[in-house]
Motif scaffolding. Structure first.
Motif, PDB file in Angstrom:
ATOM      1  N   GLY A 285     -12.943   3.877  13.343  1.00 54.78           N
ATOM      2  CA  GLY A 285     -14.123   4.009  12.295  1.00 54.78           C
ATOM      3  C   GLY A 285     -13.475   3.485  10.982  1.00 54.78           C
ATOM      4  O   GLY A 285     -12.521   3.760  10.556  1.00 54.78           O
ATOM      5  N   TYR A 286     -14.521   2.834  10.343  1.00 53.66           N
ATOM      6  CA  TYR A 286     -14.169   2.311   9.042  1.00 53.66           C
ATOM      7  C   TYR A 286     -13.990   3.453   8.068  1.00 53.66           C
ATOM      8  O   TYR A 286     -12.958   3.425   7.088  1.00 53.66           O
ATOM      9  CB  TYR A 286     -15.491   1.672   8.470  1.00 53.66           C
ATOM     10  CG  TYR A 286     -15.439   0.150   9.091  1.00 53.66           C
ATOM     11  CD1 TYR A 286     -14.337  -0.636   8.866  1.00 53.66           C
ATOM     12  CD2 TYR A 286     -16.621  -0.229   9.773  1.00 53.66           C
ATOM     13  CE1 TYR A 286     -14.306  -1.952   9.621  1.00 53.66           C
ATOM     14  CE2 TYR A 286     -16.465  -1.622  10.367  1.00 53.66           C
ATOM     15  CZ  TYR A 286     -15.856  -2.139  10.188  1.00 53.66           C
ATOM     16  OH  TYR A 286     -15.756  -3.503  10.981  1.00 53.66           O
ATOM     17  N   PHE A 287     -14.668   4.528   8.186  1.00 51.09           N
ATOM     18  CA  PHE A 287     -14.434   5.978   7.373  1.00 51.09           C
ATOM     19  C   PHE A 287     -13.075   6.453   7.634  1.00 51.09           C
ATOM     20  O   PHE A 287     -12.556   6.474   6.662  1.00 51.09           O
ATOM     21  CB  PHE A 287     -15.357   6.918   7.678  1.00 51.09           C
ATOM     22  CG  PHE A 287     -15.521   8.088   6.861  1.00 51.09           C
ATOM     23  CD1 PHE A 287     -15.852   8.013   5.323  1.00 51.09           C
ATOM     24  CD2 PHE A 287     -15.311   9.291   7.600  1.00 51.09           C
ATOM     25  CE1 PHE A 287     -15.658   9.241   4.590  1.00 51.09           C
ATOM     26  CE2 PHE A 287     -15.107  10.568   6.741  1.00 51.09           C
ATOM     27  CZ  PHE A 287     -15.328  10.624   5.350  1.00 51.09           C
ATOM     28  N   SER A 288     -12.824   6.778   8.689  1.00 52.83           N
ATOM     29  CA  SER A 288     -11.416   6.978   9.256  1.00 52.83           C
ATOM     30  C   SER A 288     -10.335   6.131   8.638  1.00 52.83           C
ATOM     31  O   SER A 288      -9.260   6.982   8.003  1.00 52.83           O
ATOM     32  CB  SER A 288     -11.310   7.051  10.699  1.00 52.83           C
ATOM     33  OG  SER A 288     -11.274   8.468  11.044  1.00 52.83           O
ATOM     34  N   MET A 289     -10.614   4.754   8.920  1.00 52.00           N
ATOM     35  CA  MET A 289      -9.359   3.970   8.223  1.00 52.00           C
ATOM     36  C   MET A 289      -9.316   3.852   6.713  1.00 52.00           C
ATOM     37  O   MET A 289      -8.267   4.013   6.331  1.00 52.00           O
ATOM     38  CB  MET A 289      -9.854   2.415   9.080  1.00 52.00           C
ATOM     39  CG  MET A 289      -9.258   2.478  10.359  1.00 52.00           C
ATOM     40  SD  MET A 289     -10.211   1.166  11.345  1.00 52.00           S
ATOM     41  CE  MET A 289     -10.194  -0.389  10.406  1.00 52.00           C
ATOM     42  N   ALA A 290     -10.462   3.913   6.114  1.00 52.70           N
ATOM     43  CA  ALA A 290     -10.629   4.165   4.613  1.00 52.70           C
ATOM     44  C   ALA A 290      -9.760   5.120   4.081  1.00 52.70           C
ATOM     45  O   ALA A 290      -9.002   5.170   3.381  1.00 52.70           O
ATOM     46  CB  ALA A 290     -11.989   4.154   4.184  1.00 52.70           C
ATOM     47  N   ILE A 291     -10.181   6.436   4.790  1.00 52.50           N
ATOM     48  CA  ILE A 291      -9.418   7.756   4.249  1.00 52.50           C
ATOM     49  C   ILE A 291      -7.986   7.587   4.790  1.00 52.50           C
ATOM     50  O   ILE A 291      -7.357   7.939   3.692  1.00 52.50           O
ATOM     51  CB  ILE A 291      -9.977   8.699   5.275  1.00 52.50           C
ATOM     52  CG1 ILE A 291     -11.440   9.028   4.902  1.00 52.50           C
ATOM     53  CG2 ILE A 291      -9.312  10.101   5.078  1.00 52.50           C
ATOM     54  CD1 ILE A 291     -11.662  10.258   3.910  1.00 52.50           C
ATOM     55  N   ASN A 292      -7.432   7.045   5.668  1.00 49.03           N
ATOM     56  CA  ASN A 292      -6.032   6.928   6.140  1.00 49.03           C
ATOM     57  C   ASN A 292      -5.380   5.852   5.035  1.00 49.03           C
ATOM     58  O   ASN A 292      -4.101   5.969   4.712  1.00 49.03           O
ATOM     59  CB  ASN A 292      -6.032   6.592   7.382  1.00 49.03           C
ATOM     60  CG  ASN A 292      -5.978   7.808   8.502  1.00 49.03           C
ATOM     61  OD1 ASN A 292      -5.564   8.980   7.932  1.00 49.03           O
ATOM     62  ND2 ASN A 292      -6.428   7.746   9.471  1.00 49.03           N
ATOM     63  N   GLN A 293      -6.258   4.685   4.669  1.00 47.70           N
ATOM     64  CA  GLN A 293      -5.751   3.849   3.653  1.00 47.70           C
ATOM     65  C   GLN A 293      -5.454   4.579   2.268  1.00 47.70           C
ATOM     66  O   GLN A 293      -4.094   4.460   1.974  1.00 47.70           O
ATOM     67  CB  GLN A 293      -6.596   2.842   3.430  1.00 47.70           C
ATOM     68  CG  GLN A 293      -6.978   1.886   4.633  1.00 47.70           C
ATOM     69  CD  GLN A 293      -5.697   0.637   4.711  1.00 47.70           C
ATOM     70  OE1 GLN A 293      -5.090   0.651   3.476  1.00 47.70           O
ATOM     71  NE2 GLN A 293      -5.530   0.153   5.597  1.00 47.70           N
ATOM     72  N   VAL A 294      -6.338   5.485   1.895  1.00 50.11           N
ATOM     73  CA  VAL A 294      -6.227   6.269   0.621  1.00 50.11           C
ATOM     74  C   VAL A 294      -4.787   7.119   0.612  1.00 50.11           C
ATOM     75  O   VAL A 294      -4.078   7.179  -0.046  1.00 50.11           O
ATOM     76  CB  VAL A 294      -7.249   6.946   0.280  1.00 50.11           C
ATOM     77  CG1 VAL A 294      -7.239   7.735  -1.179  1.00 50.11           C
ATOM     78  CG2 VAL A 294      -8.451   5.726  -0.233  1.00 50.11           C
ATOM     79  N   LEU A 295      -4.931   8.039   1.973  1.00 50.12           N
ATOM     80  CA  LEU A 295      -3.840   8.906   2.070  1.00 50.12           C
ATOM     81  C   LEU A 295      -2.421   8.346   2.076  1.00 50.12           C
ATOM     82  O   LEU A 295      -1.690   8.709   1.635  1.00 50.12           O
ATOM     83  CB  LEU A 295      -4.034   9.734   3.457  1.00 50.12           C
ATOM     84  CG  LEU A 295      -5.515  10.650   3.102  1.00 50.12           C
ATOM     85  CD1 LEU A 295      -5.578  11.505   4.470  1.00 50.12           C
ATOM     86  CD2 LEU A 295      -4.972  11.783   2.046  1.00 50.12           C
ATOM     87  N   GLY A 296      -2.539   7.171   2.693  1.00 52.26           N
ATOM     88  CA  GLY A 296      -1.430   6.092   3.098  1.00 52.26           C
ATOM     89  C   GLY A 296      -0.441   5.935   1.759  1.00 52.26           C
ATOM     90  O   GLY A 296       0.487   5.953   1.536  1.00 52.26           O
ATOM     91  N   LEU A 297      -1.566   5.766   0.711  1.00 54.61           N
ATOM     92  CA  LEU A 297      -0.954   5.268  -0.767  1.00 54.61           C
ATOM     93  C   LEU A 297      -0.089   6.325  -1.249  1.00 54.61           C
ATOM     94  O   LEU A 297       0.799   6.107  -2.097  1.00 54.61           O
ATOM     95  CB  LEU A 297      -2.125   4.833  -1.427  1.00 54.61           C
ATOM     96  CG  LEU A 297      -3.069   3.495  -1.101  1.00 54.61           C
ATOM     97  CD1 LEU A 297      -4.105   3.491  -2.154  1.00 54.61           C
ATOM     98  CD2 LEU A 297      -1.875   2.530  -1.247  1.00 54.61           C
ATOM     99  N   ILE A 298      -0.770   7.627  -1.099  1.00 59.30           N
ATOM    100  CA  ILE A 298       0.206   8.679  -1.729  1.00 59.30           C
ATOM    101  C   ILE A 298       1.318   9.317  -0.489  1.00 59.30           C
ATOM    102  O   ILE A 298       1.675  10.424  -0.624  1.00 59.30           O
ATOM    103  CB  ILE A 298      -0.818   9.980  -2.113  1.00 59.30           C
ATOM    104  CG1 ILE A 298      -1.960  10.184  -1.199  1.00 59.30           C
ATOM    105  CG2 ILE A 298      -1.499   9.517  -3.516  1.00 59.30           C
ATOM    106  CD1 ILE A 298      -2.634  11.619  -1.589  1.00 59.30           C
ATOM    107  N   GLY A 299       1.392   8.603   0.504  1.00 56.81           N
ATOM    108  CA  GLY A 299       2.451   8.960   1.343  1.00 56.81           C
ATOM    109  C   GLY A 299       1.899  10.078   2.311  1.00 56.81           C
ATOM    110  O   GLY A 299       2.775  10.745   3.199  1.00 56.81           O
ATOM    111  N   ILE A 300       0.737  10.097   2.714  1.00 59.59           N
ATOM    112  CA  ILE A 300       0.186  11.406   3.416  1.00 59.59           C
ATOM    113  C   ILE A 300      -0.278  10.609   4.918  1.00 59.59           C
ATOM    114  O   ILE A 300      -0.962   9.281   4.758  1.00 59.59           O
ATOM    115  CB  ILE A 300      -0.680  12.262   3.135  1.00 59.59           C
ATOM    116  CG1 ILE A 300      -0.276  12.853   1.709  1.00 59.59           C
ATOM    117  CG2 ILE A 300      -1.216  13.338   4.007  1.00 59.59           C
ATOM    118  CD1 ILE A 300      -1.202  13.591   0.799  1.00 59.59           C
TER     119      ILE A 300
END
Lengths: 309, 362
Positions: free
Chosen positions: A152-167
């Motif tokens: 899902g785009y929502f999941s993917m977007a959240i993980n993108q953002v979290l990925g930026l801060i290394g989570i």
């Protein structure tokens, strides 16, 4: 006059009363009784009436000597001996409580905004709030499964953002987070409507008076608007908390093993484990818990009613 | 310097000018009234004093500080609202304590001051009641107590008596006068009720169409209205159209169209031939079957009774003059055992002193 009034009263309240007796009160009593019985060999309940081994005729099998083989307190004992059940109750209360708080935090500003909008837009806005009811509940939950799913785009977007801060990446679907997100989504309108109905009636002159007497914006909210809106808050909280507490479809679909609630356990007892008596015990405990809460809320509500102008 | 000075204040709502270049000042300790029909701008002016509206131009100077842009909660000005606006979820004592709490007054001082002001408005035994358990007059007194308790520099009252019935209103008027004397706080009172304004005020600003039509003491406004509007709005008044015939040093002759010559006090700026109207209050007119006509100080006319209105204490007689003009007069029913002196169509004479009337130039 008095007599025809009484007849009218019964004519009006009779049908719903009868309906509730047949489809709510009697089944509840049957269920309460079932909590004291043993499960049948193939599910259901151990029959109290059956063929007499000698005569073959159907008769009551329970006697003064053998009633212990048919009636028991064991089911209640099980509920309290294994802590997993109480824990699941606590967890369900926690989920329903969090859901209620998030709904309140989101619905209050919205209801306030609608209540303060020009009259001609209010009906439209309320229509938008209840618009989700026009589509099927399950379809809306399935939609959330797609939104929260790993693709899902929502999941993917959240993980993108979290990925930026290394989570991350985190999985939203099949978690308690998913359960709470969807519970909030499903119940939000039930919080908005009573809050709106309350806030819409507020006399704006009271806020002018408070400001005139020296109250700042926050003071006007906490001293005037908030206390006067409490009946709406309690009504909304009850309409969200109680259904959320017993909800089984949402945790079933988006909760996975992590997000299970008391409703799922009850369903499991009746359908999967085929242990009707223990399912009944769980249901009764849930009903008692809700009644206790409702009584508590009514007590507070009565205190508030006295002050209503 | 005056406590409050309103300097050339203008307030517009779209195309509508609610307050049009109003300037006036209110002295400390004064009971000042803004009087006018609905839509005259009195309430808008009051809301600007409270801070709920900002003037488009002009200054509102309170204690030598221009407060025009200061928000309501920061002004030492409190308001008694038209429908009281008591907080329904608070008791009488909590309502009254509210402004003190907002001002961070210490708890024990709040207690004594609330008790004091409850005493002032005779509501001590109602401290723990809720507003919905009070009568209209009691709510009114709570609203006043709440607005007074923090000792504002200025107390604004927005038609505070309009929701009460006539008898209670009169009681409250007396209470208000006494309370104002007692606390010594400056009152600015808004009303459309001219009787209330005359009874309560030290000075009245009569407003019309966003402007101050006249600002004077109640007696002056009643006896010497400066314009047709003021004469008509304040009390009952006969407005007789007339033109100036001649002007003397202490008298002026006017011709009332179709009736005759009358004498009145000269008016500054009047010129021969100028038109205007003579204002005569009904109670200043003498009425009788025959009246002596030899007094040079009196204006004397004949007519017949057109209508009578029996009001109990007085009877109002509408007299039709020879040219068909109607004049309202009033006689107290002071003679015992007698309801009224004249009946419809009785021939009567009427007279008034030359200085009983007051000529208004058109």
């Amino acid at each position: 006059m008095a007599k025809s009034n009484r007849i009218n009263k019964w004519l009006i309240s009779g049908p719903p009363l009868l309906y509730l007796i047949i489809f709510f009160a009697i089944p509840s009593l049957i269920m309460a009784f079932a909590a004291f019985r043993f499960p049948g060999d193939y599910g259901g309940l151990l029959p109290l009436i059956g063929p007499n081994p000698d005569t073959g005729a159907n008769e009551l099998l329970v006697t003064a000597e053998n009633w212990r083989d048919y009636l028991t307190f064991e089911n209640f004992g099980l509920f309290f001996t294994d802590s997993i059940y109480v824990e699941l109750f606590a967890k369900s209360f926690w989920y329903a409580g969090i859901t209620t708080l998030i709904c309140l935090a989101m619905a209050y500003p919205l209801a306030w905004l609608i209540a303060r909008s020009p009259k001609k837009y209010r009906d439209l806005m309320i229509l938008l709030v209840i618009l989700p009811f026009w589509s099927n509940f399950l379809i809306r939950v399935y939609a959330w499964m797609i939104i929260l799913g790993p693709q899902g785009y929502f999941s993917m977007a959240i993980n993108q953002v979290l990925g930026l801060i290394g989570i991350g990446p985190v999985q939203l679907m099949f978690s308690h987070v998913a359960v709470i997100i969807v519970l909030v989504y499903v119940h939000l309108p039930f919080m908005v409507l009573p809050l709106y109905a309350n806030l819409e009636k507020h006399d704006m002159a009271l806020l002018d008076a408070a400001q005139d007497l020296g109250a700042s914006g926050w003071q006007r909210f906490w001293k005037i608007t908030w206390p006067l809106s409490l009946p709406g808050v309690w009504a909304g909280a009850a309409l969200v908390f109680i259904p959320a507490l017993g909800m089984f479809a949402v945790p079933d679909l988006v909760g996975g093993t992590d997000g299970i609630m008391i409703g799922n356990l009850i369903k499991q007892q009746f359908l999967d484990s085929r242990d009707w008596p223990f399912g009944s015990v769980l249901s009764i405990m849930l009903t008692l818990a809700v009644l206790l809460l409702a009584g508590f809320a009514a007590l507070i509500g009565r205190g508030g009613k006295r002050n209503a102008l | 310097m005056a406590l409050l000075e309103i300097r050339d204040v203008v307030k517009r709502f779209g195309d509508f000018t609610a307050v049009n270049h109003v300037s006036l000042s209110v002295e400390a300790g004064e009971f000042f009234t803004l009087l006018g029909p609905s839509g005259c701008g009195k309430t808008t002016l009051l809301r600007m004093l409270a801070g709920f509206e900002q003037p488009d131009s002009g200054e509102i100077v309170l204690d030598s500080v221009n407060v025009a842009a200061v928000p309501p909660e920061k002004r030492p000005v409190h308001t008694v609202f038209q429908n009281y606006a008591l907080f329904p979820h608070m008791t009488v004592a909590q309502n009254i304590a509210f402004p003190l709490k907002m001002a961070n007054v210490a708890a024990d001082e709040i207690k004594t001051r609330v008790a004091e002001v409850l005493e002032d408005v005779r509501l001590s035994q109602f401290a723990t009641r809720y507003p919905n358990e009070l009568s209209g007059g009691q709510r009114q007194r709570v609203a006043i107590a709440r607005a007074l308790v923090n000792r504002p520099r200025l107390l604004l009252l927005d038609e505070p008596l309009s929701a009460l019935d006539a008898k209670l209103r009169e009681e409250m008027q007396i209470e208000l006068i006494n309370l104002q004397k007692e606390v010594g706080i400056t009152f600015v009172y808004v009303t459309h009720d001219q009787g209330e304004a005359l009874a309560l005020s030290h000075r009245i600003a009569v407003m019309n169409k966003g402007e101050v039509a006249q600002l004077d003491a109640p007696e002056t406004i009643y006896s010497y209205p400066k314009s047709r509007f003021v004469a008509d709005f304040i009390g009952q008044c006969n407005l007789l159209d007339a033109t100036v015939k001649s002007i003397g040093s202490d008298r002026m002759q006017i011709e009332i169209a179709g009736v005759g010559i009358a004498e009145t006090l000269p008016v500054a700026g009047a010129q021969v031939g100028q038109s205007g109207c003579l204002t005569v209050r009904p109670e200043k007119i003498k009425l009788g079957a025959t009246l002596p006509s030899d007094d040079a100080d009196e204006v004397h006319f004949k007519g017949k009774v057109h209508d009578c209105l029996y009001l109990g204490d007085v009877t109002i007689y509408i007299i039709e003059l020879d040219n068909g003009m109607l004049v309202e007069t009033m006689l107290p029913n002071s003679a015992p055992g007698r309801a009224k002196f004249f009946d419809d169509n009785d021939l009567v004479e009427l007279a008034w002193r030359f200085d009983a009337g007051h000529f208004i130039l058109a």
